[in-house]
Structure formats: C-alpha cells, structure tokens
Design an enzyme around this catalytic site. Structure first.
Site, short mmCIF file in Angstrom:
data_model
loop_
_atom_site.label_atom_id
_atom_site.label_comp_id
_atom_site.label_asym_id
_atom_site.label_seq_id
_atom_site.Cartn_x
_atom_site.Cartn_y
_atom_site.Cartn_z
N ARG A 177 49.62 27.80 38.03
CA ARG A 177 50.17 26.68 38.12
C ARG A 177 50.37 25.70 37.55
O ARG A 177 49.42 25.38 36.90
CB ARG A 177 49.98 26.30 39.68
CG ARG A 177 49.45 26.71 41.48
CD ARG A 177 48.89 26.28 42.11
NE ARG A 177 48.62 26.33 43.28
CZ ARG A 177 47.48 27.09 44.07
NH1 ARG A 177 46.72 26.47 43.13
NH2 ARG A 177 47.78 27.31 44.97
N ARG A 281 32.07 40.63 41.02
CA ARG A 281 31.79 39.14 41.32
C ARG A 281 30.69 39.06 42.28
O ARG A 281 30.09 40.07 42.64
CB ARG A 281 33.20 39.04 42.07
CG ARG A 281 33.59 39.35 43.10
CD ARG A 281 34.79 39.29 44.18
NE ARG A 281 35.41 40.04 45.11
CZ ARG A 281 36.86 39.83 44.93
NH1 ARG A 281 37.37 39.24 44.50
NH2 ARG A 281 37.37 41.14 45.71
N1 UDP Z 1 42.24 39.14 38.42
C1 UDP Z 1 42.32 38.59 37.45
N2 UDP Z 1 40.46 37.68 36.77
C2 UDP Z 1 40.17 37.08 37.94
C3 UDP Z 1 40.89 37.09 39.57
C4 UDP Z 1 41.89 38.23 39.70
O1 UDP Z 1 42.35 39.07 36.72
O2 UDP Z 1 39.39 36.39 37.96
C5 UDP Z 1 43.78 39.77 38.96
C6 UDP Z 1 42.98 41.52 39.35
O3 UDP Z 1 43.98 42.26 38.39
C7 UDP Z 1 43.38 41.56 40.40
C8 UDP Z 1 44.17 41.01 40.80
O4 UDP Z 1 44.20 40.37 39.73
O5 UDP Z 1 43.25 42.58 40.88
C9 UDP Z 1 44.17 40.58 42.08
O6 UDP Z 1 43.27 39.95 42.54
P1 UDP Z 1 42.82 39.79 44.14
O7 UDP Z 1 41.75 38.43 44.28
O8 UDP Z 1 43.67 39.47 44.52
O9 UDP Z 1 42.22 40.89 44.91
P2 UDP Z 1 41.72 41.02 46.04
O10 UDP Z 1 40.80 39.47 46.58
O11 UDP Z 1 42.00 41.90 46.58
O12 UDP Z 1 40.14 41.97 45.46
#
Ligand code: UDP
Length: 370
Positions: A177, A281
């Site tokens: 964004r 995380r």
């Molecule tokens: N991702 C990233 N950095 C971040 C957060 C997400 O590169 O800090 C990428 C990573 O490839 C991840 C994808 O974005 O698999 C999707 O993230 P999402 O938060 O949608 O994953 P979920 O919450 O489903 O685990």
C-alpha cells in the site's frame, strides 16, 4: 437407509461446526467426532492467566463477505482488533504489511511518489515480466531491500524451502500500500470473538452430540454405518490410507510462557524476519483483546518440517503436492456419501472466512438435494 444419524461430522473445527449447525437447523440429526480432546480444531483458544491463548497460532477473523461476517456474529460478539504486526529485523522495527511506514523506515522516503520511484528503481534492476516464484514476485512488488530484510528469511524459515521454489501467490496474500495504513488485511470486517474462538464454536454446535478423543479412521466402517452421510474434515490422503502417496504440510511448534510482567512486546504479533532467529514470530496473546492483566502470556512460533503423525497446519502448495492432491480429489469424487471439506479435507490454504463460506455453500447444496 436407516442409519442412526443423517450426518456424521468428522472434525469439530470451523468447517465441521458450521456444517453441523446448519444440519441441525434444517431438522436433520448429526454426530460430531474429533480425535483431539477438545473442540474448535486449530482455532481452539484456552484461558491462561485470564488471557485467551490461541493454542494453535494467531487467528484473526477477517473477511469482505458480509454474509460470512453476519453469520459468525450470530455466535460471538467480535472486538475491534485490527491486525498490524511489526517486523523485527535484527533489532530494526518495520511496520507491516508493506506500506508507507515501512518504506519511510527503509529508505527515508516520505511521499507515495518517492516510494514508488524507489521500488521502480529496484524492480528495474531485477525485473521479471511473469514472476514464476515467490522471490521474483516479491522483488517485483516491493524491491530487493524489502525482500532481503522482511521477506526472504521469514519465508524460508516458515516454509523450509528457498523462495525461488515457492509459489508466487503466497506473497500476494499480503497487501502493498502507498498509504500510511498498518492494517494487515484489506478486509472490510475484522475482529476477534470476545470470550475466545472456543466459546464461539461451542455456541455453533450447541445441542449437538460430540464425541472427543475419537479417531474416525481407526474404526472407519463402524462410524460409516451409523450415518447416511459423512462430512470428513481430516487430511484427505489419510482418508485414503495414503495409497497414492503422502501430501506434505508445514507444521508449527509453539513455546508458550507466562511472564510476570504486564507487557512484553507492545503488540500482539512481532515477526522475526531475519534467518538467524530460530522462531518466525512471537505472539503476545493479551494484545488481541486489549488485555490489562498483571501478567502476560507469549508464544514463540517455530515452523517445523512435518512428518506423518505431526499436526498438519499449512498445505504445501508446490507443483508436486498440488498434482498429488488432484489425484486424491478424483478419488473423493467416487465417495458418494462423503463430503470432504476444510483446510485438510481440501488441501487448501484457506482463511477462516473461506472455510465458513465454503461450508455454508456445501451444506446448503447437500440439504437441497435431500
Ligand atoms: N511474509 C513475509 N514476511 C512477513 C510476513 C509474511 O515474507 O513478515 C510472507 C511469507 O512468505 C508468508 C506469507 O507472506 O508465508 C503469508 O503470510 P501470512 O501472514 O498470510 O501467513 P499466515 O498468517 O497464514 O501464517
């Protein structure tokens, strides 16, 4: 047929709960069984220190689908939580998703125009017209600096594979964004059920018989004989005894800790995007509900290679696994009295709103043909 139940629902997760609720509402009978000792599948929450802890990882309900939003709101009041995770790259803090705050911190740019120019510059150096994998897609979207600091390490930890072997769509889940808006989702409706997801699922399945600690596949024919139709939300390959091969998943492992301080990290979700930090995380659960308790509960989330017997979390949507799933899908079509649904039953990276939407569609379809 004169089976005892109209439906046997295998799995007390979100898909099973929506299906069961609709079945009961239509005057049909059903039984839910689940091999775990609790309902709610992976959205299960449990109180610790008066804080709702997301036992299988952070779940934030978000959707653009008004019907789905109104549907879940029948079973819970949702709070105003807006997901705005921060990324910690070797002690540097960046806002997510990729937005003007991120670009400002990364490059010092102030206006959207400056940010676009910067990305354009980096893109030109690496541009690929039709990105074939996550790495190419990420660089096209946000340039090399953000890819290196905020995407590469995190993604490779999460998926256990290099970014150039992962599908591009995974990164397109995240918005890019050119506004100073840290809302992670582009969804009209967002929140977390007050009182937790478990209570929400309890309300969905109120008045429906549930047997826990019950593994359908161990006594499949016995269970099949007690219902006219089966709704199966477990892993699709397990249903067929892995006869075509094993579908792969990524698994997660959580280390949950109670800390005797009121506030550990100031945010519900902090992503560790460098490769060296072993976890992906840290979730501080109280911030999902604006908690003011004297203590706090945190969960370090580790991504793990999955092997048979581990909890499956994420389907691995690479070419090999997708091709294998297509073969299993063809088999599911020969099982006329079985409905396969949910993240595991359909081997899809569904969000919760997709699950509700598809369960509703399916159950209406099935009831309409009865
Ligand atoms: N991702 C990233 N950095 C971040 C957060 C997400 O590169 O800090 C990428 C990573 O490839 C991840 C994808 O974005 O698999 C999707 O993230 P999402 O938060 O949608 O994953 P979920 O919450 O489903 O685990």
């Amino acid at each position: 047929m004169n089976a005892k139940y109209d439906f046997l629902i295998v799995g007390a997760g979100l898909y099973g709960a929506v299906f069961a609720h609709e079945v009961k509402k239509a005057g049909k009978t059903c039984l839910i069984i689940d091999k775990r000792s609790h309902i709610a599948g992976n959205i299960f929450t449990k109180k610790m220190e008066d804080i709702q802890v997301h036992q299988y990882g952070a779940h934030i309900f978000h959707t653009n689908n008004k019907e789905v939003w109104e549907y879940v709101n029948q079973f819970a009041e949702f709070n105003r939580y807006t997901n705005s995770p921060v990324a910690n790259y070797q002690g540097e803090i960046y806002n997510l998703p990729f937005n003007m705050n991120t670009f400002n911190k990364m490059w010092g740019v102030v206006t959207p125009d400056e940010a676009k120019k910067k990305i354009e510059q980096q893109r030109r150096a690496n541009y690929v017209e039709h990105p074939q994998n996550l790495e190419e897609q990420a660089i096209n979207l946000v340039g090399i600096d953000i890819y290196e600091k905020l995407i590469r390490g995190y993604t490779e930890k999460q998926w256990g594979r290099p970014c150039n072997e992962l599908p591009a769509f995974i990164i397109r889940r995240l918005p890019v964004r050119f506004t100073y808006d840290n809302n992670y989702f582009n969804a009209k409706y967002q929140g977390i059920p007050i009182g937790g997801y478990t209570a929400m699922v309890e309300r969905m399945i109120e008045g429906i018989e549930v047997k826990l600690n019950t593994d359908y596949l161990v006594e499949k024919s016995k269970w099949d004989s007690i219902a006219d139709k089966v709704v199966y939300t477990g892993p699709v390959d397990a249903y067929f005894d892995y006869k075509l091969g094993v579908l792969q998943y990524r698994s997660l492992r959580f280390e949950t800790e109670v800390l005797n301080i009121p506030n550990f990290q100031g945010n519900a979700v902090v992503n560790y995007t460098d490769r060296e930090t072993p976890y992906t995380r840290i979730i501080e659960h109280k911030h999902f509900e604006f908690g003011t308790q004297p203590k706090t509960v945190i969960s370090r989330e580790y991504s793990a290679e999955w092997k048979l017997g581990d909890e499956p979390y994420y389907p691995v949507n690479d070419k090999l696994n997708s091709a294998l799933y297509q073969k299993y899908k063809a088999l599911t079509e020969t099982e006329h009295n079985v409905i396969f649904g949910g993240r595991l039953g359909e081997y899809k990276y569904y969000d919760m709103d997709n699950v509700v939407e598809f369960a509703l569609q399916k159950v209406r379809d099935v009831l309409g043909n009865m």
